[in-house]
Design a protein around this motif. Sequence first.
Motif, PDB file in Angstrom:
ATOM      1  N   TYR A  25       1.060  -1.170  -0.159  1.00 40.09           N
ATOM      2  CA  TYR A  25       0.069  -0.057   0.300  1.00 40.09           C
ATOM      3  C   TYR A  25       0.866   1.315  -0.148  1.00 40.09           C
ATOM      4  CZ  TYR A  25      -3.713  -3.112   1.210  1.00 40.09           C
ATOM      5  OH  TYR A  25      -4.826  -4.106   1.440  1.00 40.09           O
ATOM      6  N   LEU A  26       0.593   2.164  -0.775  1.00 37.95           N
ATOM      7  CA  LEU A  26       1.122   3.443  -0.762  1.00 37.95           C
ATOM      8  C   LEU A  26       0.255   4.445  -0.256  1.00 37.95           C
ATOM      9  CD1 LEU A  26       2.667   3.308  -4.275  1.00 37.95           C
ATOM     10  CD2 LEU A  26       3.795   2.579  -2.374  1.00 37.95           C
ATOM     11  N   ILE A  27       0.870   5.339   0.706  1.00 36.67           N
ATOM     12  CA  ILE A  27      -0.219   6.529   1.223  1.00 36.67           C
ATOM     13  C   ILE A  27       0.610   7.717   1.274  1.00 36.67           C
ATOM     14  CG2 ILE A  27      -1.608   5.121   2.646  1.00 36.67           C
ATOM     15  CD1 ILE A  27      -0.232   6.092   5.039  1.00 36.67           C
ATOM     16  N   GLY A  28       0.205   8.616   0.649  1.00 36.94           N
ATOM     17  CA  GLY A  28       1.016  10.048   0.286  1.00 36.94           C
ATOM     18  C   GLY A  28       0.380  11.162  -0.557  1.00 36.94           C
ATOM     19  N   ASP A  29       1.053  11.863  -1.170  1.00 41.76           N
ATOM     20  CA  ASP A  29       0.574  13.226  -1.835  1.00 41.76           C
ATOM     21  C   ASP A  29       0.583  12.902  -3.306  1.00 41.76           C
ATOM     22  OD1 ASP A  29       3.054  13.989  -2.429  1.00 41.76           O
ATOM     23  OD2 ASP A  29       3.081  14.921  -0.264  1.00 41.76           O
ATOM     24  N   SER A  30       0.563  14.059  -3.983  1.00 47.07           N
ATOM     25  CA  SER A  30       0.641  14.113  -5.536  1.00 47.07           C
ATOM     26  C   SER A  30       1.896  13.443  -6.141  1.00 47.07           C
ATOM     27  CB  SER A  30       0.328  15.467  -6.139  1.00 47.07           C
ATOM     28  OG  SER A  30       1.174  16.466  -5.810  1.00 47.07           O
ATOM     29  N   THR A  31       3.038  13.814  -5.449  1.00 49.34           N
ATOM     30  CA  THR A  31       4.396  13.319  -5.850  1.00 49.34           C
ATOM     31  C   THR A  31       4.095  11.741  -6.193  1.00 49.34           C
ATOM     32  OG1 THR A  31       5.319  13.453  -3.759  1.00 49.34           O
ATOM     33  CG2 THR A  31       5.264  15.319  -5.225  1.00 49.34           C
ATOM     34  N   MET A  32       3.509  10.975  -5.292  1.00 53.57           N
ATOM     35  CA  MET A  32       3.316   9.705  -5.415  1.00 53.57           C
ATOM     36  C   MET A  32       2.217   8.993  -5.996  1.00 53.57           C
ATOM     37  SD  MET A  32       2.918   7.246  -2.170  1.00 53.57           S
ATOM     38  CE  MET A  32       4.442   7.066  -1.262  1.00 53.57           C
ATOM     39  N   ILE A  82      -7.650   1.562   4.301  1.00 58.16           N
ATOM     40  CA  ILE A  82      -6.480   0.744   4.087  1.00 58.16           C
ATOM     41  C   ILE A  82      -6.529  -0.188   5.511  1.00 58.16           C
ATOM     42  CG2 ILE A  82      -4.136   0.494   4.042  1.00 58.16           C
ATOM     43  CD1 ILE A  82      -4.278   3.563   2.470  1.00 58.16           C
ATOM     44  N   TYR A  83      -6.572   0.502   6.526  1.00 52.67           N
ATOM     45  CA  TYR A  83      -6.355  -0.297   7.678  1.00 52.67           C
ATOM     46  C   TYR A  83      -7.181  -1.355   8.154  1.00 52.67           C
ATOM     47  CZ  TYR A  83      -6.452  -1.013  13.075  1.00 52.67           C
ATOM     48  OH  TYR A  83      -6.201  -1.914  14.105  1.00 52.67           O
ATOM     49  N   ASP A  84      -8.489  -1.163   7.560  1.00 53.15           N
ATOM     50  CA  ASP A  84      -9.461  -2.210   7.547  1.00 53.15           C
ATOM     51  C   ASP A  84      -9.286  -3.506   6.760  1.00 53.15           C
ATOM     52  OD1 ASP A  84     -10.968  -0.918   9.263  1.00 53.15           O
ATOM     53  OD2 ASP A  84     -12.356  -0.125   8.178  1.00 53.15           O
ATOM     54  N   GLN A  85      -8.173  -3.353   5.592  1.00 52.53           N
ATOM     55  CA  GLN A  85      -8.158  -4.594   4.840  1.00 52.53           C
ATOM     56  C   GLN A  85      -6.454  -5.015   5.057  1.00 52.53           C
ATOM     57  OE1 GLN A  85      -9.230  -3.111   1.053  1.00 52.53           O
ATOM     58  NE2 GLN A  85      -7.693  -1.740   0.725  1.00 52.53           N
ATOM     59  N   GLU A 121       3.160   8.509  13.392  1.00 53.95           N
ATOM     60  CA  GLU A 121       3.359   7.467  14.483  1.00 53.95           C
ATOM     61  C   GLU A 121       1.941   6.474  14.228  1.00 53.95           C
ATOM     62  OE1 GLU A 121       4.243   7.099  19.169  1.00 53.95           O
ATOM     63  OE2 GLU A 121       4.431   8.978  18.137  1.00 53.95           O
ATOM     64  N   LYS A 122       0.840   7.282  14.368  1.00 50.06           N
ATOM     65  CA  LYS A 122      -0.471   6.366  13.999  1.00 50.06           C
ATOM     66  C   LYS A 122      -0.333   5.300  12.920  1.00 50.06           C
ATOM     67  CE  LYS A 122      -5.343   7.015  14.186  1.00 50.06           C
ATOM     68  NZ  LYS A 122      -6.429   7.870  14.210  1.00 50.06           N
ATOM     69  N   PHE A 123       0.090   5.775  11.710  1.00 46.86           N
ATOM     70  CA  PHE A 123       0.295   4.989  10.710  1.00 46.86           C
ATOM     71  C   PHE A 123       1.168   3.856  11.064  1.00 46.86           C
ATOM     72  CE2 PHE A 123      -0.364   9.239   7.933  1.00 46.86           C
ATOM     73  CZ  PHE A 123      -1.834   8.888   7.722  1.00 46.86           C
ATOM     74  N   VAL A 124       2.253   4.272  11.390  1.00 46.50           N
ATOM     75  CA  VAL A 124       3.151   3.134  11.715  1.00 46.50           C
ATOM     76  C   VAL A 124       2.727   1.991  12.884  1.00 46.50           C
ATOM     77  CG1 VAL A 124       5.536   2.354  13.101  1.00 46.50           C
ATOM     78  CG2 VAL A 124       5.307   4.574  11.186  1.00 46.50           C
ATOM     79  N   ASN A 125       2.055   2.588  13.986  1.00 44.63           N
ATOM     80  CA  ASN A 125       1.665   1.670  15.083  1.00 44.63           C
ATOM     81  C   ASN A 125       0.391   0.825  14.441  1.00 44.63           C
ATOM     82  OD1 ASN A 125       3.550   2.493  16.878  1.00 44.63           O
ATOM     83  ND2 ASN A 125       2.241   4.059  17.755  1.00 44.63           N
ATOM     84  N   GLN A 126      -0.388   1.317  13.785  1.00 47.49           N
ATOM     85  CA  GLN A 126      -1.603   0.624  13.349  1.00 47.49           C
ATOM     86  C   GLN A 126      -1.272  -0.520  12.313  1.00 47.49           C
ATOM     87  OE1 GLN A 126      -5.045   3.274  12.565  1.00 47.49           O
ATOM     88  NE2 GLN A 126      -5.381   3.572  14.657  1.00 47.49           N
ATOM     89  N   THR A 127      -0.098  -0.201  11.339  1.00 42.55           N
ATOM     90  CA  THR A 127       0.342  -0.983  10.309  1.00 42.55           C
ATOM     91  C   THR A 127       0.858  -1.828  11.114  1.00 42.55           C
ATOM     92  OG1 THR A 127       0.753   0.745   8.877  1.00 42.55           O
ATOM     93  CG2 THR A 127       1.889  -1.237   8.451  1.00 42.55           C
ATOM     94  N   ARG A 128       1.726  -1.949  12.347  1.00 40.62           N
ATOM     95  CA  ARG A 128       2.211  -3.014  12.884  1.00 40.62           C
ATOM     96  C   ARG A 128       0.911  -3.739  13.667  1.00 40.62           C
ATOM     97  NH1 ARG A 128       7.643  -0.252  15.228  1.00 40.62           N
ATOM     98  NH2 ARG A 128       9.205  -0.705  13.596  1.00 40.62           N
ATOM     99  N   GLU A 129       0.015  -3.105  14.206  1.00 42.47           N
ATOM    100  CA  GLU A 129      -1.028  -3.901  14.797  1.00 42.47           C
ATOM    101  C   GLU A 129      -1.476  -4.900  13.954  1.00 42.47           C
ATOM    102  OE1 GLU A 129      -4.141  -1.198  15.880  1.00 42.47           O
ATOM    103  OE2 GLU A 129      -2.919  -0.222  17.213  1.00 42.47           O
TER     104      GLU A 129
END
Length: 254
Positions: A25-32, A82-85, A121-129
């Motif tokens: 999964y890629l999360i970010g802005d217009s450059t991505m 994304i988190y849900d899947q 930090e939320k993105f990181v921790n919830q990904t690891r969850e």
Amino acid sequence: MKVLFSCIFILISIHFYAQEKPTLYLIGDSTMADKKNPEENPEHGWGQMLPELMTNKITIENHAVNGRSTKSFLNEGRWKTIYDQLKPGDFVIIQFGHNDQKINSPDRYTNPFTAYRYNLEKFVNQTREKGATPILMSSIVRRNFNKFGTFVDTHGSYPLVVRMLGKELDVPFIDMQWLTEQLEEKYGEEDSRNLHLHFAPGEVAYYEKRKDDDTHLSKMGATLVATLALKEIAKKDLDLKKYIKNQTLKKQIL
């Protein structure tokens, strides 16, 4: 007995996910982000180029969206989707900053040392969850040379915060600021225009007026940036490395 059933359930789940293709999964802005009408549109996000540079043994879902910051990406529910899947074995590349610094846009702006940091930090921790692997990236640079021909970065403290957070949370960190700064300097003040969107009026059918955009990428620029990101992932020997095509890793960019 409950413990036994729990262990059996976990083993079955691990086996199931092991048989399923992982997703990046890629999360970010217009450059991505993926751009519409890629055959006609000169603008490309670097994430858009990854399917050409990686094997078909991994699914790539590019959720990066034009104009988004960590704040708006969360508030619009894009991260929840994304988190849900997310599942064990998946990967999430996290790259924000261009729009977090938009101080005149309260729905997007974040202080680099508070909201921006805690959102990452939320993105990181919830990904690891979810048993998935987060990968932090600093923003790619804007093409910005001063009157002396010296390259000058425009992102202030935001890349520093990503570096610090990566170290603090022991998260894989790819320094795209450094890699793309080297890329801009290698091409130089004039030729680096080709990495971005610079067109005279009528030069390309997609733009009626003159185009001078030093933030977003041409197809050439997006391909080079994507290749740099993947080569650095391989250099750091991250698990994502095994899904990168060998010919991608053989390319000499810097």
